[in-house]
Scaffold this active site. Sequence first.
Site, short mmCIF file in Angstrom:
data_model
loop_
_atom_site.label_atom_id
_atom_site.label_comp_id
_atom_site.label_asym_id
_atom_site.label_seq_id
_atom_site.Cartn_x
_atom_site.Cartn_y
_atom_site.Cartn_z
N ASP A 276 43.01 16.53 94.78
CA ASP A 276 42.71 17.61 95.73
C ASP A 276 43.78 17.57 96.82
OD1 ASP A 276 41.56 19.54 97.27
OD2 ASP A 276 39.85 18.38 97.91
N VAL B 241 33.53 20.66 92.48
CA VAL B 241 33.02 20.59 91.11
C VAL B 241 32.36 19.25 90.83
CG1 VAL B 241 34.64 22.28 90.15
CG2 VAL B 241 35.31 19.87 90.26
N ASP C 35 31.18 13.51 90.97
CA ASP C 35 29.84 13.44 91.55
C ASP C 35 29.71 14.25 92.82
OD1 ASP C 35 31.50 11.51 93.11
OD2 ASP C 35 29.59 11.17 94.13
P1 IMP Z 1 41.94 13.75 97.41
O1 IMP Z 1 42.19 12.41 98.03
O2 IMP Z 1 41.65 14.82 98.43
O3 IMP Z 1 43.02 14.18 96.42
O4 IMP Z 1 40.60 13.67 96.61
C1 IMP Z 1 40.53 12.95 95.48
C2 IMP Z 1 39.18 12.29 95.31
O5 IMP Z 1 38.13 13.01 95.93
C3 IMP Z 1 38.91 12.26 93.83
O6 IMP Z 1 39.20 10.98 93.34
C4 IMP Z 1 37.45 12.61 93.74
O7 IMP Z 1 36.71 11.42 93.66
C5 IMP Z 1 37.10 13.31 95.01
N1 IMP Z 1 37.04 14.78 94.84
C6 IMP Z 1 37.95 15.70 95.21
N2 IMP Z 1 37.56 16.94 94.90
C7 IMP Z 1 36.35 16.81 94.30
C8 IMP Z 1 35.43 17.76 93.73
O8 IMP Z 1 35.62 18.99 93.70
N3 IMP Z 1 34.29 17.22 93.22
C9 IMP Z 1 34.01 15.89 93.22
N4 IMP Z 1 34.86 14.98 93.72
C10 IMP Z 1 36.02 15.44 94.27
#
Ligand code: IMP
Length: 180
Positions: free
Chosen positions: A104, A154, A160
């Site tokens: 994300d 999602v 989760d």
């Molecule tokens: P980031 O650090 O913002 O890239 O987020 C990554 C982590 O957040 C992933 O490993 C997921 O565990 C969680 N995550 C991000 N987006 C979602 C989503 O839409 N649903 C569930 N978990 C998410």
Amino acid sequence: MQADIDRILIPSGQIAARVKQLAHDITQTYADSEQGLMIVCVLSGSIVFVADLIRHLPIKTKIGSIAVSSYKGKTTRSLGPALIGRLEADVAGRNVLLVDDIIDTGQTLRLAQNELAAQGPASLRTCVLLRKPHRAPRDVRVDFVGFDVEDVFVVGYGLDYDGDYRNLPDVAVLKPHVYD
Ligand code: IMP
Ligand code: MG
């Protein structure tokens, strides 16, 4: 559980087909590597994906893990990732493939990549099932991507909300009332 699902974004059959293709691409990439592969899965979101992926890899593969937390409880906004415990894998000199469920903002993978790179792997690549493309930063390199998805929260196939829905076979969007 089904009553909480608003719509299915990616049905299980489509996921299964894409996972096979990803495994094929990964196999090609490491075809000349004699020492095989070290997969490091980001806990806990990637466990379902990794379990399916590795069974389509006809190469010698070890599995390790790294635990990163970004969400606490009932939230869909990342609080910024933190490492929990230590890296459970001996990655020095290995061909490492980091696997996560979704990228994300990229903060989680940036942290995990830095942690692994500091241990001196022979090579380091990253694979995610899902990517939210307009949010993922360019400086976090991802080598294998299953699906680009729209910017919605999602669940399912390992992902989760507040610890639930990881066992859903599809990737889905929850009904708004679940977040109340
Ligand atoms: P980031 O650090 O913002 O890239 O987020 C990554 C982590 O957040 C992933 O490993 C997921 O565990 C969680 N995550 C991000 N987006 C979602 C989503 O839409 N649903 C569930 N978990 C998410
Ligand atoms: Mg995660």
